[in-house]
Design a protein around this motif. Structure first.
Motif, PDB file in Angstrom:
ATOM      1  N   LEU A 297       0.826  -1.203   0.000  1.00 41.46           N
ATOM      2  CA  LEU A 297       0.000   0.000   0.000  1.00 41.46           C
ATOM      3  C   LEU A 297       0.862   1.255   0.000  1.00 41.46           C
ATOM      4  CD1 LEU A 297      -2.974   0.926   0.109  1.00 41.46           C
ATOM      5  CD2 LEU A 297      -2.729   1.055   2.597  1.00 41.46           C
ATOM      6  N   HIS A 322      -2.297  -0.488  -8.910  1.00 42.83           N
ATOM      7  CA  HIS A 322      -3.345  -0.500  -7.896  1.00 42.83           C
ATOM      8  C   HIS A 322      -4.452  -1.491  -8.266  1.00 42.83           C
ATOM      9  CE1 HIS A 322      -1.562   3.299  -6.391  1.00 42.83           C
ATOM     10  NE2 HIS A 322      -2.169   2.993  -5.265  1.00 42.83           N
ATOM     11  N   TYR A 352      -7.406  -0.202   0.710  1.00 44.32           N
ATOM     12  CA  TYR A 352      -7.214  -0.220  -0.738  1.00 44.32           C
ATOM     13  C   TYR A 352      -8.393   0.420  -1.463  1.00 44.32           C
ATOM     14  CZ  TYR A 352      -2.961  -3.003  -0.738  1.00 44.32           C
ATOM     15  OH  TYR A 352      -1.667  -3.427  -0.568  1.00 44.32           O
TER      16      TYR A 352
END
Length: 519
Positions: A297, A322, A352
């Motif tokens: 992340l 991503h 996320y």
């Protein structure tokens, strides 16, 4: 060498007085004595290690730190390595070895910073003493309980001998006097134990020591040494053993947090780290996956701009990293049955989704399958998976609410089933039930806003079809009744910020009366 050996045999150290140094007029040079002492420590396990400490403690400082001998630093390093090897081979001598090292460091400290020769000796032996100290910092199977308490004063004595404020100052140097650090020398000492061949030969390696060393180095000292620190970290991350792999991921996470993004992107080092961490998402160890998701992340913010920061994604834009991580995360979540891994995946999902923003709509099909599935299955007693699934639903309703407006009834049924299960037997702990109710009412308030405040009409259609067949209808009625009180109160409060208690209670009673009349 026979004369030196005979001198050591005749030297009486057992009855010496620590307050009065031994006369050194008839002593041989220290550079001639240290190699013989080292040879005896290696070859003769019966030689008491305490004698070395007594020699350091009782000898005259001018003879012990003879500034006229250039080879003294090399001789002292060899002796210190022999002492450390003795502690590894004969654990019962560990306390005596620590005492001898402390006596030597005390002599170096007493010489003061003005003595350039003593300073050079300190910088020469400090890396070996530092690695020895941090390797045995934690009491484990390789640490003898007989000398673990004696270890405690060694780090402080090392810092005092070198005049360093703390471990970071010792490794990186700097300060008003521009003192040199010993990080490069420490890495040289650790390097032989950080290879795959060393892991196959022995069980005791320097992985923990490398992690401790890396964690002491922060901005701006880490970037200039990144080429030496990144390689061992990647090697640990790629290890098949879970413990070493976790150490490697922690090292990579520290590098990401303490290195400028431009430095990581310069030589494609960030991409190499991404590939190493992405493979760890296929691991079956929950702790490894948890560390890898947290590190990824932060690393994704280095590799590319966060999708949530973009005003509007271009039409037909290609998926980015991503999207790749979130897609793999959802795929793993959809087919996972282990409770520990389900909790790790569910806890990582809200962060996320927040990072993705409106671009999470690309994964809405899988999210519509994964989130309800995690809301249906209990992981008592803490209900961490359900709690995280509710947080993920809140992120979806906040960022992608136009796409969810057509499926309000589906999400409402999921929340109703969750609340019915929560109030059924066996009931969760009161604090867990309160947190679940709070998260569910927030989701309902967001659903109500998404559906233009028409959720009350949908709630009037609730009947026993929302409940599992094994739940009795009477229990369903009481559960839904209590649930509608909470829902009506939450929705009324959300539309009317005046916080009118009378209005809230009347709306709750009205909903319950309609439900009873319908039944």
């Amino acid at each position: 060498m026979s004369a030196i050996s005979r001198f050591l045999d005749e030297l009486q150290l057992d009855d010496c007085n620590d307050e009065q140094p031994l006369p050194s007029l008839s002593f041989p040079p220290i550079v001639a004595l240290l190699p013989e002492l080292r040879r005896r420590l290696v070859a003769d396990p019966g030689l008491p290690a305490e004698r070395v400490g007594r020699l350091f403690r009782a000898a005259d400082p001018h003879w012990l730190l003879d500034s006229g001998q250039e080879a003294a630093a090399e001789a002292y390093v060899s002796l210190v390595r022999a002492l450390i090897g003795r502690a590894a081979r004969v654990p019962r001598d560990g306390a005596a070895v620590v005492a001898a090292l402390r006596d030597l460091l005390a002599k170096l400290q007493a010489a003061g910073p003005a003595d350039r020769h003593a300073r050079a000796l300190t910088l020469a032996v400090a890396p070996h003493v530092c690695v020895f100290a941090i390797t045995h910092a934690q009491a484990d199977a390789s640490t003898s309980p007989m000398w673990t308490p004696a270890y405690g004063g060694l780090p402080s004595q090392l810092l005092a001998a070198g005049g360093w404020r703390d471990s970071t100052h010792m490794l990186t140097g700097g300060g008003p006097e521009e003192q040199p650090g010993i990080l490069e020398a420490v890495l040289d000492v650790l390097r032989p134990g950080l290879s795959r061949e060393a892991w196959q030969r022995c069980e005791q390696v320097d992985s923990e020591a490398f992690l401790w060393t890396l964690l002491q180095v922060r901005r701006p000292f880490l970037a200039p040494r990144l080429s030496r620190l990144l390689g061992p970290a990647l090697l640990l991350c790629d290890c098949h053993e879970a413990h070493r792999c976790m150490l490697g991921i922690r090292c990579l996470h520290h590098i990401v947090n303490n290195t400028a993004a431009s430095e990581l992107r310069a030589l494609r080092q960030a991409e190499v780290m991404y590939e190493a961490l992405f493979k760890r998402l296929h691991d079956s160890n929950a702790d490894v996956v948890q560390l890898a998701l947290a590190c990824l992340l932060d690393l994704l913010a280095v590799l590319e701009r966060p999708p949530s920061a973009e005003a509007a994604p271009p039409s037909g834009a290609a998926p980015r990293r991503h999207d790749d991580v979130l897609r793999l995360l959802l795929i793993r979540m959809e087919g996972e049955h282990k409770v520990a891994l389900r909790r790790v995946y569910a806890q990582a999902l809200p962060a996320y989704l927040q990072r993705m923003g409106v671009r999470a709509c690309r994964h809405l099909a899988r999210l519509s399958r994964v989130v309800p599935a995690y809301l249906e299955v209990s992981d008592a007693p803490d209900e961490l998976s359900r709690m995280s699934a509710l947080e993920a639903l809140q992120q979806m309703l906040t960022a992608a609410w136009p796409r969810l407006a057509c499926s309000v009834s589906v999400w409402l049924a999921c929340l109703l089933r969750l609340l019915v299960d929560m109030w059924s037997e066996p009931r969760p702990r009161p604090d867990v039930a309160r947190r679940l109710s709070r998260q569910a009412t927030r989701c309902l308030a967001l659903l109500d806003a998404t559906d233009r405040h028409r959720l009350q009409l949908a709630l009037e259609q609730v009947d026993a079809s929302c409940c599992a067949p094994e739940v009795p209808k009477g229990k369903f009625a009481s559960s839904v009744g209590r649930f509608l009180v909470c829902v009506a109160a939450a929705l009324t409060f959300g539309r009317r910020p005046t916080n009118s208690r009378v209005t809230t209670l009347s709306a709750a009673r009205k909903s319950r009366r309609k439900m009873a009349a319908k039944r």
